[in-house]
Motif scaffolding. Structure first.
Motif, short mmCIF file in Angstrom:
data_model
loop_
_atom_site.label_atom_id
_atom_site.label_comp_id
_atom_site.label_asym_id
_atom_site.label_seq_id
_atom_site.Cartn_x
_atom_site.Cartn_y
_atom_site.Cartn_z
N ILE A 187 -2.24 8.45 1.46
CA ILE A 187 -0.96 8.68 2.13
C ILE A 187 -1.26 9.49 3.39
O ILE A 187 -1.58 10.67 3.31
CB ILE A 187 0.02 9.39 1.18
CG1 ILE A 187 0.40 8.41 0.07
CG2 ILE A 187 1.26 9.87 1.92
CD1 ILE A 187 0.86 9.04 -1.20
N ASP A 188 -1.28 8.80 4.53
CA ASP A 188 -1.70 9.46 5.77
C ASP A 188 -0.57 9.57 6.78
O ASP A 188 0.56 9.14 6.53
CB ASP A 188 -2.91 8.71 6.37
CG ASP A 188 -2.65 7.21 6.47
OD1 ASP A 188 -1.49 6.81 6.35
OD2 ASP A 188 -3.62 6.46 6.66
N THR A 189 -0.91 10.17 7.93
CA THR A 189 0.09 10.37 8.99
C THR A 189 0.66 9.05 9.48
O THR A 189 1.85 8.95 9.77
CB THR A 189 -0.56 11.09 10.19
OG1 THR A 189 -1.49 12.03 9.68
CG2 THR A 189 0.47 11.79 11.04
N THR A 192 10.96 -2.85 4.50
CA THR A 192 11.80 -2.85 3.31
C THR A 192 11.28 -3.82 2.23
O THR A 192 11.38 -3.55 1.04
CB THR A 192 13.23 -3.26 3.69
OG1 THR A 192 13.37 -3.13 5.10
CG2 THR A 192 14.25 -2.38 3.04
N SER A 193 10.71 -4.94 2.68
CA SER A 193 10.22 -5.93 1.72
C SER A 193 8.84 -5.54 1.17
O SER A 193 8.65 -5.45 -0.04
CB SER A 193 10.14 -7.31 2.37
OG SER A 193 9.42 -7.26 3.58
N GLY A 194 7.89 -5.27 2.05
CA GLY A 194 6.52 -4.97 1.61
C GLY A 194 6.41 -3.68 0.82
O GLY A 194 5.83 -3.64 -0.26
N HIS A 195 6.99 -2.60 1.38
CA HIS A 195 6.96 -1.31 0.67
C HIS A 195 8.10 -1.23 -0.36
O HIS A 195 7.88 -0.86 -1.51
CB HIS A 195 7.10 -0.14 1.65
CG HIS A 195 5.84 0.18 2.40
ND1 HIS A 195 4.62 0.31 1.78
CD2 HIS A 195 5.61 0.42 3.71
CE1 HIS A 195 3.69 0.61 2.68
NE2 HIS A 195 4.27 0.67 3.87
N GLY A 196 9.30 -1.58 0.10
CA GLY A 196 10.49 -1.37 -0.74
C GLY A 196 10.53 -2.25 -1.97
O GLY A 196 10.76 -1.77 -3.07
N VAL A 197 10.32 -3.57 -1.79
CA VAL A 197 10.46 -4.48 -2.93
C VAL A 197 9.12 -4.71 -3.63
O VAL A 197 9.00 -4.52 -4.84
CB VAL A 197 11.09 -5.82 -2.48
CG1 VAL A 197 11.13 -6.80 -3.64
CG2 VAL A 197 12.49 -5.59 -1.93
N GLY A 211 5.95 -3.24 -3.00
CA GLY A 211 5.16 -2.04 -3.27
C GLY A 211 5.70 -1.25 -4.45
O GLY A 211 4.96 -0.81 -5.33
N ILE A 212 7.02 -1.07 -4.48
CA ILE A 212 7.62 -0.35 -5.62
C ILE A 212 7.46 -1.18 -6.89
O ILE A 212 7.24 -0.64 -7.97
CB ILE A 212 9.09 0.01 -5.31
CG1 ILE A 212 9.12 1.04 -4.17
CG2 ILE A 212 9.78 0.57 -6.56
CD1 ILE A 212 10.48 1.60 -3.85
N GLY A 213 7.50 -2.51 -6.75
CA GLY A 213 7.27 -3.39 -7.90
C GLY A 213 5.89 -3.17 -8.52
O GLY A 213 5.69 -3.39 -9.71
N LEU A 266 6.03 4.04 -2.43
CA LEU A 266 7.09 4.94 -2.88
C LEU A 266 7.36 5.99 -1.80
O LEU A 266 8.51 6.29 -1.48
CB LEU A 266 6.70 5.62 -4.20
CG LEU A 266 6.67 4.68 -5.43
CD1 LEU A 266 5.90 5.31 -6.59
CD2 LEU A 266 8.09 4.33 -5.88
N VAL A 267 6.27 6.51 -1.20
CA VAL A 267 6.42 7.51 -0.13
C VAL A 267 7.07 6.87 1.09
O VAL A 267 8.06 7.39 1.63
CB VAL A 267 5.05 8.12 0.25
CG1 VAL A 267 5.15 8.96 1.51
CG2 VAL A 267 4.51 8.95 -0.90
N ALA A 268 6.54 5.71 1.54
CA ALA A 268 7.07 5.06 2.74
C ALA A 268 8.56 4.73 2.58
O ALA A 268 9.37 4.98 3.47
CB ALA A 268 6.28 3.79 3.05
N THR A 269 8.93 4.19 1.40
CA THR A 269 10.32 3.81 1.17
C THR A 269 11.22 5.05 1.21
O THR A 269 12.30 5.02 1.82
CB THR A 269 10.47 3.07 -0.18
OG1 THR A 269 9.56 1.97 -0.19
CG2 THR A 269 11.89 2.55 -0.38
#
Lengths: 138, 138
Positions: A80-82, B99-104, B106-108, B115-118
């Motif tokens: 988890i980076d900048t 929203t798709s890559g991280h949100g849907v 990545g969280i999946g 989780l951090v990015a979302t």
């Protein structure tokens, strides 16, 4: 088969975006406006989509490989980076300003609004610029 | 309270598209990456990604055509679209997803980076809407 899968998955995703309300900028802004006139509907989009991937991925990953490919391509980065935080922050700012994230913006091109086209073109330029700037700091 | 049926159907379709893509070709349905690869990757892996992008628009068109629901009114401010498009494009590439890559997706996978990015883009987008609402008095 890869091409056909891509097309079908894209169509399915596009129907989902239009059906859910994600291609409606006012609806998205209403959803993000939690301290004002909050419209919670879109929480169900993320909620049900994540539920499907949480369960679906678990079943899929029991396989040793995908049906039409040699292996699963999963993002390998774990730090988890900048870049991650800053990138997510800038994205959130843009999303909150206008109401579109990348998928809905592209799906919404069928509404034939010149403003949406403008959004998509500057988004592509922004992606290019991001790569260029990152290249300067390597 | 009535359940918002369209957001739930939309979310299930979005999640199913992501699971389908992983099951059949082992790929994540991260739209920002797919879009960027579709225009920049000079190899055979590009085709499915190009078709996926077209599929998004086809899917949205099909939804409105079949359901009879009208196109939504979208934000028509060109200056805002340019600023937001740039931020979204720059941000998603820097942060490796939207929203798709991280949100849907990545969280999946319960990926900590996603989780951090979302969390970051949700909080920033919510704050952005709040600040815009407050300064415009709307």
């Amino acid at each position: 088969m890869k091409a056909l899968t891509g097309l079908c998955a894209g169509i399915l995703f596009g129907i989902g975006l239009a059906a859910s309300g994600m291609t409606d900028t006012a609806k998205v802004i209403g959803f993000l406006d939690i301290t004002g006139h909050w419209d919670p509907d879109l929480i169900w989009v993320m909620g049900s989509a994540v539920l499907v991937t949480l369960v679906g991925y678990r079943i899929v990953f029991k396989r040793s490989k995908p049906v039409f490919a040699e292996s699963f391509s999963i993002p390998s980065k774990i730090t988890i980076d900048t870049r991650l935080i800053l990138g997510a922050g800038l994205f959130g700012l843009g999303w909150g300003l206008y109401g579109y994230c990348p998928g809905p913006a592209i799906a919404a091109l069928v509404y034939q609004s010149p403003t949406t086209l403008l959004f998509v073109l500057t988004m592509l330029f922004g992606m290019w610029l991001s790569g260029w700037v990152s290249g300067q700091f390597k | 309270m009535t359940l918002p049926i369209w957001p739930i159907i939309g979310g299930i379709l979005i999640g199913s598209s992501a699971v389908l893509l992983m099951w059949l070709i082992g790929r994540t349905a991260g739209i920002s990456s797919i879009v960027w690869n579709a225009i920049s990757t000079p190899n055979s892996d590009r085709i499915w990604q190009v078709l996926f992008v077209f599929g998004l628009a086809i899917g949205a068109f099909l939804f409105h055509e079949l359901s009879g629901r009208p196109f939504p009114q979208i934000n028509n401010d060109p200056k805002l679209a340019i600023a937001a498009g740039l931020l979204v494009g720059f941000g998603v590439r820097l942060g490796s997803g939207c929203t798709s890559g991280h949100g849907v997706c990545g969280i999946g996978r319960l990926a900590p980076r996603s989780l951090v990015a979302t969390s970051v883009f949700m909080v920033v987008a919510i704050l952005t809407v709040k600040i815009v609402r407050n300064t415009m008095g709307a």
